[in-house]
Structures are given as structure tokens and as C-alpha cells.
Scaffold this motif. Sequence first.
Motif, mmCIF file in Angstrom:
data_model
loop_
_atom_site.group_PDB
_atom_site.id
_atom_site.type_symbol
_atom_site.label_atom_id
_atom_site.label_comp_id
_atom_site.label_asym_id
_atom_site.label_seq_id
_atom_site.Cartn_x
_atom_site.Cartn_y
_atom_site.Cartn_z
ATOM 1 N N GLN A 250 0.824 -1.205 0.000
ATOM 2 C CA GLN A 250 0.000 0.000 0.000
ATOM 3 C C GLN A 250 0.860 1.258 0.000
ATOM 4 O OE1 GLN A 250 -3.325 0.177 -0.382
ATOM 5 N NE2 GLN A 250 -3.208 -2.018 -0.693
ATOM 6 N N ALA A 251 1.948 1.221 0.757
ATOM 7 C CA ALA A 251 2.856 2.370 0.807
ATOM 8 C C ALA A 251 3.502 2.590 -0.560
ATOM 9 C CB ALA A 251 3.921 2.160 1.874
ATOM 10 N N VAL A 252 3.876 1.517 -1.240
ATOM 11 C CA VAL A 252 4.485 1.627 -2.565
ATOM 12 C C VAL A 252 3.479 2.201 -3.569
ATOM 13 C CG1 VAL A 252 5.379 0.259 -4.507
ATOM 14 C CG2 VAL A 252 6.209 -0.168 -2.204
ATOM 15 N N VAL A 253 2.252 1.700 -3.517
ATOM 16 C CA VAL A 253 1.203 2.206 -4.421
ATOM 17 C C VAL A 253 0.968 3.697 -4.175
ATOM 18 C CG1 VAL A 253 -1.277 2.092 -4.913
ATOM 19 C CG2 VAL A 253 0.059 -0.019 -4.754
ATOM 20 N N LEU A 254 0.896 4.094 -2.924
ATOM 21 C CA LEU A 254 0.685 5.506 -2.601
ATOM 22 C C LEU A 254 1.854 6.361 -3.097
ATOM 23 C CD1 LEU A 254 -1.047 7.668 -1.150
ATOM 24 C CD2 LEU A 254 0.316 7.189 0.903
#
Length: 130
Positions: free
Chosen positions: A121-125
Motif C-alpha cells: 500500500q505504501a508503494v502504491v501511494l
Amino acid sequence: MALKLLYRARYLSLVVIGENHPEVALIDSNIGLILHAVGEYDLSLKFLDKALELNLKFHGIKSLKVAVSYHLVARTQSCMGDFRSALTNEKETFAIYKTQLGEDHDKTKESGECLKHLTQQAVVLQKKMN
């Protein structure tokens, strides 16, 4: 209705036993869970942070109760989009479970999966922000 009752229980507990008591941590955790369920993440996080603080004080840094508190805080932070803080708190959860329960325990595996999810999720954000 449950939230009203928990607020009342918290008030009475504060009057009778004060703010620094393990039971207040349990009440705060439950209030935080209900607030999380209804989408009140900011207020939920305040109660969960207080519960974590009290659990650390009364049960120590390697307690399973502390691990649960870290996980609840991480889950709420994740819902708020604060993946960096969520990752930090879930890492604490994982470390406690790994130390106390071992790598093969279901709770440790669940926390490991949560870490993977939070990282994704952090990478996508970050990609969206770039």
C-alpha cells in the motif's frame, strides 16, 4: 449504544481508580475499536494510542497485550493513509509475536502478512504521488 456505555464506564473508572490503570487501557481499546468500526479514525487513534501507552507501562514492551495495541494502532493508521507509521507499529507487533510465540505461530504469520500488505500500500501511494 455500546459506545455510550463504554464512555460511561471510562468516566466511572477515571473517578474511581484514576487514569493510570490497566482496566482503563482495556476500555480505551474497546472504545477505539468501535470508533474505528464507524470510521472515526482520528478519535479512534487517540484512544488506541492511550491504550498502547498504558499497556506499555503496565505490561512491558514485550507483552502480547502491547502487541495487540500496536496492531490496532497500525490498522487505524493504515485506514488514515499513514502507511509509514502503520508499518513502524506493525513491525513492533511482528517482533513481539516472533519473540513470544515463534515464527510458526498463526499470529506471527498474520502480522507478517499485514506487513507485506502495508508495504504494498505504501508503494502504491508513493507511485501515485510521484
